[in-house]
Design a protein around this motif. Structure first.
Motif, PDB file in Angstrom:
ATOM      1  N   GLU A  79       0.831  -1.211   0.000  1.00 12.47           N
ATOM      2  CA  GLU A  79       0.000   0.000   0.000  1.00 12.47           C
ATOM      3  C   GLU A  79       0.865   1.261   0.000  1.00 12.47           C
ATOM      4  N   ILE A  80       2.006   1.219   0.694  1.00 10.83           N
ATOM      5  CA  ILE A  80       2.949   2.343   0.675  1.00 10.83           C
ATOM      6  C   ILE A  80       3.499   2.525  -0.739  1.00 10.83           C
ATOM      7  N   GLU A  81       3.863   1.421  -1.386  1.00 17.97           N
ATOM      8  CA  GLU A  81       4.403   1.479  -2.749  1.00 17.97           C
ATOM      9  C   GLU A  81       3.380   2.018  -3.754  1.00 17.97           C
ATOM     10  N   ALA A  82       2.101   1.912  -3.434  1.00 20.38           N
ATOM     11  CA  ALA A  82       1.066   2.469  -4.310  1.00 20.38           C
ATOM     12  C   ALA A  82       1.000   3.996  -4.187  1.00 20.38           C
ATOM     13  N   ILE A  83       1.597   4.549  -3.124  1.00 15.98           N
ATOM     14  CA  ILE A  83       1.554   5.993  -2.869  1.00 15.98           C
ATOM     15  C   ILE A  83       2.863   6.680  -3.244  1.00 15.98           C
ATOM     16  N   ILE A  84       4.004   6.120  -2.788  1.00 13.40           N
ATOM     17  CA  ILE A  84       5.294   6.755  -3.061  1.00 13.40           C
ATOM     18  C   ILE A  84       6.096   5.891  -4.037  1.00 13.40           C
ATOM     19  N   PRO A  85       7.044   6.498  -4.782  1.00 11.54           N
ATOM     20  CA  PRO A  85       7.766   5.757  -5.821  1.00 11.54           C
ATOM     21  C   PRO A  85       8.946   4.913  -5.326  1.00 11.54           C
ATOM     22  N   HIS A  86       9.323   5.019  -4.071  1.00  5.44           N
ATOM     23  CA  HIS A  86      10.502   4.313  -3.555  1.00  5.44           C
ATOM     24  C   HIS A  86      10.297   2.803  -3.567  1.00  5.44           C
ATOM     25  N   ARG A  87      11.386   2.074  -3.833  1.00  2.00           N
ATOM     26  CA  ARG A  87      11.364   0.617  -3.872  1.00  2.00           C
ATOM     27  C   ARG A  87      12.606   0.075  -3.183  1.00  2.00           C
ATOM     28  N   HIS A  88      12.551  -1.210  -2.829  1.00  2.00           N
ATOM     29  CA  HIS A  88      13.706  -1.886  -2.238  1.00  2.00           C
ATOM     30  C   HIS A  88      14.902  -1.731  -3.179  1.00  2.00           C
ATOM     31  N   PRO A  89      16.099  -1.436  -2.704  1.00  2.00           N
ATOM     32  CA  PRO A  89      16.493  -1.376  -1.297  1.00  2.00           C
ATOM     33  C   PRO A  89      16.362   0.018  -0.679  1.00  2.00           C
ATOM     34  N   PHE A  90      15.737   0.959  -1.377  1.00  2.00           N
ATOM     35  CA  PHE A  90      15.692   2.318  -0.847  1.00  2.00           C
ATOM     36  C   PHE A  90      14.384   2.669  -0.144  1.00  2.00           C
ATOM     37  N   LEU A  91      13.396   1.797  -0.166  1.00  2.00           N
ATOM     38  CA  LEU A  91      12.182   2.042   0.613  1.00  2.00           C
ATOM     39  C   LEU A  91      12.530   1.757   2.070  1.00  2.00           C
ATOM     40  N   LEU A  92      12.476   2.774   2.902  1.00  2.00           N
ATOM     41  CA  LEU A  92      12.946   2.661   4.291  1.00  2.00           C
ATOM     42  C   LEU A  92      11.806   2.650   5.311  1.00  2.00           C
ATOM     43  N   ILE A  93      10.609   2.298   4.878  1.00  2.00           N
ATOM     44  CA  ILE A  93       9.461   2.217   5.785  1.00  2.00           C
ATOM     45  C   ILE A  93       8.906   0.798   5.696  1.00  2.00           C
ATOM     46  N   ASP A  94       8.673   0.163   6.835  1.00  2.00           N
ATOM     47  CA  ASP A  94       8.070  -1.174   6.837  1.00  2.00           C
ATOM     48  C   ASP A  94       6.551  -1.107   6.877  1.00  2.00           C
ATOM     49  N   TYR A  95       6.019  -0.143   7.615  1.00  2.00           N
ATOM     50  CA  TYR A  95       4.572   0.055   7.623  1.00  2.00           C
ATOM     51  C   TYR A  95       4.224   1.440   8.153  1.00  2.00           C
ATOM     52  N   ILE A  96       3.028   1.888   7.787  1.00  2.00           N
ATOM     53  CA  ILE A  96       2.489   3.146   8.303  1.00  2.00           C
ATOM     54  C   ILE A  96       1.430   2.770   9.337  1.00  2.00           C
ATOM     55  N   GLU A  97       1.587   3.301  10.533  1.00  2.00           N
ATOM     56  CA  GLU A  97       0.648   3.020  11.616  1.00  2.00           C
ATOM     57  C   GLU A  97      -0.621   3.868  11.487  1.00  2.00           C
ATOM     58  N   ASP A  98      -0.435   5.129  11.080  1.00  2.00           N
ATOM     59  CA  ASP A  98      -1.562   6.055  10.968  1.00  2.00           C
ATOM     60  C   ASP A  98      -1.143   7.222  10.084  1.00  2.00           C
ATOM     61  N   TYR A  99      -2.109   7.813   9.386  1.00  2.00           N
ATOM     62  CA  TYR A  99      -1.826   9.002   8.579  1.00  2.00           C
ATOM     63  C   TYR A  99      -3.131   9.716   8.250  1.00  2.00           C
ATOM     64  N   GLU A 100      -2.983  10.990   7.935  1.00  2.00           N
ATOM     65  CA  GLU A 100      -4.079  11.789   7.414  1.00  2.00           C
ATOM     66  C   GLU A 100      -3.520  12.562   6.223  1.00  2.00           C
ATOM     67  N   PRO A 101      -4.071  12.326   5.017  1.00  2.00           N
ATOM     68  CA  PRO A 101      -3.536  12.989   3.830  1.00  2.00           C
ATOM     69  C   PRO A 101      -3.384  14.503   4.018  1.00  2.00           C
ATOM     70  N   GLY A 102      -2.183  14.997   3.708  1.00  2.00           N
ATOM     71  CA  GLY A 102      -1.898  16.421   3.805  1.00  2.00           C
ATOM     72  C   GLY A 102      -1.601  16.922   5.203  1.00  2.00           C
ATOM     73  N   LYS A 103      -1.718  16.054   6.209  1.00  2.00           N
ATOM     74  CA  LYS A 103      -1.538  16.497   7.603  1.00  2.00           C
ATOM     75  C   LYS A 103      -0.338  15.845   8.294  1.00  2.00           C
ATOM     76  N   TYR A 104      -0.303  14.502   8.332  1.00  2.00           N
ATOM     77  CA  TYR A 104       0.766  13.802   9.059  1.00  2.00           C
ATOM     78  C   TYR A 104       0.791  12.332   8.647  1.00  2.00           C
ATOM     79  N   ALA A 105       1.884  11.669   9.020  1.00  2.00           N
ATOM     80  CA  ALA A 105       1.991  10.222   8.907  1.00  2.00           C
ATOM     81  C   ALA A 105       2.929   9.721  10.000  1.00  2.00           C
ATOM     82  N   VAL A 106       2.647   8.521  10.495  1.00  2.00           N
ATOM     83  CA  VAL A 106       3.471   7.858  11.500  1.00  2.00           C
ATOM     84  C   VAL A 106       3.801   6.475  10.950  1.00  2.00           C
ATOM     85  N   GLY A 107       5.096   6.205  10.803  1.00  2.00           N
ATOM     86  CA  GLY A 107       5.515   4.920  10.259  1.00  2.00           C
ATOM     87  C   GLY A 107       6.619   4.296  11.084  1.00  2.00           C
ATOM     88  N   TYR A 108       6.997   3.084  10.678  1.00  2.00           N
ATOM     89  CA  TYR A 108       8.036   2.348  11.394  1.00  2.00           C
ATOM     90  C   TYR A 108       9.012   1.698  10.435  1.00  2.00           C
TER      91      TYR A 108
END
Length: 142
Positions: A8-37
């Motif tokens: 789902e992250i890959e459907a939003i941002i263009p980054h891919r392995h090995p440069f995608l540095l997020i395993d998952y997003i815990e919560d987000y609001e478009p245009g406001k914030y995101a919390v990931g791990y």
């Protein structure tokens, strides 16, 4: 809470392995914030050279991970879908704690200003509640 997995992250941002540095997003609001791990593993390629005797996640990669989380917040907006968010600048960046194998890096980016394609995100990376890095990230959507 809106949780996103890697696909789902890959459907939003263009980054891919090995440069995608997020395993998952815990919560987000478009245009406001995101919390990931990012679950930091000893098997990360960068640990082979940084540093073999004492593996430490490079600070620039922590900042990049924060920017990617911010990109999820920005590029999940309907008008920005399919676009790319580029770095415009990094201000007030501070590193406070080492990030090492086994750490679960919490990445929080809040969009504090946006005007047209330009914006600023306030970013904090932490491990077990201890701040590892902070930065103000300027971005441009293109």
């Amino acid at each position: 809470m809106k949780r996103l997995n890697v696909k789902e992250i890959e459907a939003i941002i263009p980054h891919r392995h090995p440069f995608l540095l997020i395993d998952y997003i815990e919560d987000y609001e478009p245009g406001k914030y995101a919390v990931g791990y990012k679950c930091v593993s000893y098997r990360e390629e960068f640990f082979k050279g940084h540093f073999p005797q004492e593996p430490v996640m490079p600070g620039v990669l922590i900042v990049e991970a924060l920017a990617q989380v911010g990109a999820v917040a920005i590029l999940s907006m309907e008008e920005n879908q399919g676009k790319t968010a580029y770095f415009g600048g990094i201000q007030k960046c501070r590193f406070r704690e080492k990030v090492i194998p086994g750490d679960q890096l919490k990445l929080e980016t809040k969009i504090i200003r946006q005007k047209g394609p330009l914006g600023i995100g306030e970013a904090v990376a932490s491990v077990n509640g201890k701040i590892a890095a902070t930065a103000e990230l300027t971005f441009m959507v293109g």
